[in-house]
Write an enzyme that holds these catalytic residues in place. Structure first.
Site, mmCIF file in Angstrom:
data_model
loop_
_atom_site.group_PDB
_atom_site.id
_atom_site.type_symbol
_atom_site.label_atom_id
_atom_site.label_comp_id
_atom_site.label_asym_id
_atom_site.label_seq_id
_atom_site.Cartn_x
_atom_site.Cartn_y
_atom_site.Cartn_z
ATOM 1 C CB SER A 1 -0.869 0.016 1.259
ATOM 2 O OG SER A 1 -0.098 0.422 2.382
ATOM 3 C CG ASP A 2 1.608 5.883 -0.894
ATOM 4 O OD1 ASP A 2 2.560 5.876 -0.087
ATOM 5 O OD2 ASP A 2 1.502 6.758 -1.781
ATOM 6 C CD1 TRP A 3 1.927 7.777 5.780
ATOM 7 C CD2 TRP A 3 3.843 6.626 5.823
ATOM 8 N NE1 TRP A 3 2.502 7.968 6.997
ATOM 9 C CE2 TRP A 3 3.685 7.275 7.056
ATOM 10 C CE3 TRP A 3 4.989 5.834 5.623
ATOM 11 C CZ2 TRP A 3 4.624 7.166 8.091
ATOM 12 C CZ3 TRP A 3 5.913 5.737 6.645
ATOM 13 C CH2 TRP A 3 5.723 6.390 7.856
ATOM 14 C CD GLU A 4 -0.587 6.510 8.686
ATOM 15 O OE1 GLU A 4 -1.107 7.608 8.379
ATOM 16 O OE2 GLU A 4 -0.129 6.253 9.815
ATOM 17 C CB SER A 5 -3.029 4.159 0.931
ATOM 18 O OG SER A 5 -2.499 2.898 0.592
#
Ligand code: BGC
Length: 715
Positions: free
Chosen positions: A252-256
């Site tokens: 995922s992207d950062w906390e996505s």
């Protein structure tokens, strides 16, 4: 010998549910709590941890103190260099030098790996037509053909074999998918697009990066057509892991994954974890939702367990592929041998000068005329700025390593001519007495070189701009010099995006786009300004005249009234500089376009060639570009599409015949059912110096085949 996947299978059989989930968890910090989790086998990957010694210690904890001893995968954003900083990716794309892109990525990977980093979150392959979006700086521009080449080259470079034969770092093509289509250029905002645009324009660079072997893919923050990308089954399970059979890691992207809640797509952290995982996100970056909730989710939904095994196998296979089980530690002495060695610095300089684009050069203002009695004024907020010259995403670059334009003027021009420096203005606000000093410096000079543009924090993630001109204080600076002095003005732009600088174009004597050039900014610019290097960059993105023209890109569709009306009543239809544009200190002439066939079968190919002659007074490089137009199709086609380019060196007076072969791969399109096909009918073809000029020819694809079978490849 077992292959990596088989080794991963064998290890998987020994893992508990907790340990399996652990591999899907990544954190962007490592404090006491995370260290405890590493020991318990509850973390598989980290980012934002630095230093060979520190990383070795974390690996030791994972290898020696966790039950199964699985090494960590250490990631970082190594975007355009690690310690040696290359031009921002958009600038690098302006070099159209695919080998240089590969070499730069290889060097960045080697420097990062010498610190224990084995995974980079790059290349960003997001297509965009939105220069207000700050992250345009991180990509390869507006054209899918050029972006495909850049994606593959960067992946090959990052993953080139290290001394043990393992990929130096794992690459990650990001952000899957549609991130560059954010409305209004506002980062993280909604994206909406047809499946046609998605498949024709947005997905191909991901596919090319994957074909080049990219070991991972990162999902996007954004909502695509109503489903956030980090919870988007259609994108991840159907297209990426289904149609493309992609075997690598999806992170995922950062906390996505957690952000699915804010999107209104998940109720709470548990629901977000469930949706992200079900959609195919194998690893959760930093939010902790997999760590907290997956165990419970699998207890409640045992039918989902095969998905967990699949995700863990992907992660373990990459760890084996990188040789982490055999070589979990980095030799701390390696750093000395690799970090910022002269060869890397030289490559940074070469790459930066190749990325510089000469946009205007009235009356041969450039190269600078040097001599004992010549006086050169160097002015502007970016002329002596170490930090901003490196651009966005250059965390590990050090200011003290940067050669500014002023440094290079002092060391290389001052011995030959008189150099006066005045800052004139800050980047975003006026400087007290700045204009006076700048005007005085310019008045006393034979030529004024004014270095202006954007600071690093006006580009990159979430640094979007509503107006993409020069900041007002800087335009005022140039206006004052023009108004108060008769001195010829060379404007050097440093920026992370195309700038709408119509006034500058009209009033400056020469204009040079240098992007954010990196560690060797000053040397690269001086190479160009004094003519030691003849500029060869071409724009990978259209420069608008005004922000209001956005989106403006070369491969638009025709309208039904193409010649009847203007696009706007208040601005010209033309861009300031078209895609592919860039001047040289020499001139090139194109002549004698030839096609080896006027009619070809649907599975046939045609060779197109032209003579290119260096008609000027010095040797130079030219990027020869090939465009086509499929005139009538089952769906409408763009008025021009880049389908080939070659960067060539021509000696003064030299002529070369440059030829391209158009095959079904280049001639095909997605038909009305979104199937790849070459459709019969007329094609136009151009060979030229940019998207706005060139020699034109035509040929027809007949409704016949040369061979049995459809003979067509998908790309
Ligand atoms: C960015 C990614 C990056 C990640 C890790 C995010 O904010 O969107 O591109 O790789 O942070 O630093």
């Amino acid at each position: 010998m077992l292959n990596d996947a088989a080794k991963a299978e064998r290890l998987l059989k020994r893992m508990t549910l907790t340990e399996k989930i652990g591999q899907t968890v990544q954190f962007g910090r490592c404090e006491a709590q995370e260290i405890e989790w590493i020991k318990q086998g509850k973390i598989g990957s980290l980012l934002n941890v630095y230093g060979a010694e520190k990383i070795n210690e974390l690996q030791r904890i994972a290898v020696e103190e966790s039950r199964l001893g699985i090494p960590l995968l250490i990631g970082d954003d190594v975007i355009h260099g690690f310690r040696t900083i290359f031009p921002i990716p958009l600038g690098e794309a302006a070099s159209w030098d695919v080998e240089a892109m590969e070499r730069n990525a290889r060097i960045a990977a080697a420097e990062a790996a010498s610190e224990g980093i084995r995974w980079t979150f790059a290349p960003m392959v997001d297509m965009t037509r939105e220069p207000r979006w700050g992250r345009i700086a991180e990509g390869a521009g507006e054209d899918v053909y050029l972006a495909n080449q850049a994606a593959a080259a960067r992946v090959r470079g990052f993953q080139s074999p290290d001394e043990n034969g393992y990929p130096t770092v794992a690459a990650c093509v990001k952000h899957f998918a549609g991130y560059g289509w954010v409305e209004g250029g506002r980062d993280y905002d909604t994206t909406g697009m047809s499946e046609r645009v998605l498949r024709e324009t947005v997905l191909p660079p991901f596919y090319e990066g994957i074909r080049a072997g990219a070991l991972s893919v990162m999902t996007a923050f954004t909502d695509l057509n109503g489903v956030p990308a980090s919870g988007n089954k259609f994108l991840i399970r159907e297209i990426l892991k289904g149609e493309w059979n992609y075997p690598g890691i999806v992170v995922s992207d950062w906390e996505s994954v957690e952000e699915l809640i804010h999107h209104g797509y998940a109720e709470d952290r548990k629901d977000a974890a469930c949706k992200g995982f079900a959609a195919g996100v194998d690893m959760d970056m930093h939010s902790g939702v997999y760590l907290e909730h997956l165990e419970r989710i699998f207890q409640e939904r045992p039918d989902m367990l095969p998905l967990l095994d699949d995700a863990v196998l992907r992660i373990l296979t990459v760890k084996y592929r990188l040789g982490l089980f055999d070589h979990p530690y980095v030799d701390v002495r390696k750093r000395e041998r690799v970090m910022m060695i002269p060869e890397h610095v030289e490559q940074a300089r070469d790459s930066a000068r190749k990325s510089i684009v000469l946009l205007k050069n009235r009356g041969k203002t450039l190269p600078l005329d040097l001599g004992a009695r010549k006086r050169i004024g160097l002015i502007g907020p970016l002329a002596d700025d170490r930090h901003n010259a490196m651009g966005c995403w250059a965390w590990k670059g050090r200011k003290e390593d940067v050669v500014t334009v002023l440094d290079a003027f002092r060391s290389r021009i001052a011995p030959l001519a008189e150099v006066t420096y005045a800052k004139g203005s800050e980047v975003k606000q006026p400087l007290e007495r700045g204009l006076e000093e700048a005007v005085a410096a310019a008045r006393d000079s034979d030529v004024a070189v004014v270095v202006v543009g954007e600071s690093e924090d006006m580009t990159g993630e979430h640094y979007n701009r509503a107006y993409i001109g020069l900041p007002e204080c800087q335009e005022r600076l140039i206006r004052a010099i023009k108004r108060e002095t008769g001195t010829p003005v060379v404007v050097v732009l440093m920026s992370g995006r195309p700038l709408a600088v119509e006034w500058v174009h009209e009033h400056a004597d020469a204009v040079v786009e240098a992007w954010h050039p990196g560690t060797q900014a000053g040397n690269a610019l001086v190479d160009v300004l004094i003519g030691e290097y003849n500029p060869s960059g071409k724009l990978p993105v259209t420069f608008p005249r005004s922000t209001g023209q956005i989106p403006i890109y070369y491969n638009r569709k025709n309208t039904g009234r193409p010649h009847l009306y203007e696009d706007y009543v208040d601005v010209s239809d033309e861009p300031l500089y078209p895609f592919g544009y860039g001047l040289s200190y020499t001139t090139f002439e194109y002549a004698d376009l030839r096609l080896d066939a006027w009619q070809i079968a649907r599975d046939g190919s045609v060779n197109v060639s032209a003579n290119v002659t260096n008609t000027g007074e010095r040797d130079g490089e030219e990027v020869v570009q090939l465009y086509i137009r499929d005139v009538v199709g089952s769906t409408t086609r763009p008025v021009k599409e880049l389908k080939g380019f070659r960067k060539i060196l021509l000696k003064q007076g030299e002529t070369k015949r440059i030829s391209f072969t158009l095959t079904p791969n280049e001639l095909g399109m997605l038909d009305e059912r979104l199937q790849f096909a070459v459709e019969p009918g007329k094609f136009l073809v151009w060979i030229g110096p940019n998207s706005g000029e060139g020699l034109q020819g035509e040929f027809t694809v007949m409704d016949t085949k040369e061979r049995e079978g459809d003979g067509l490849q998908r790309h």
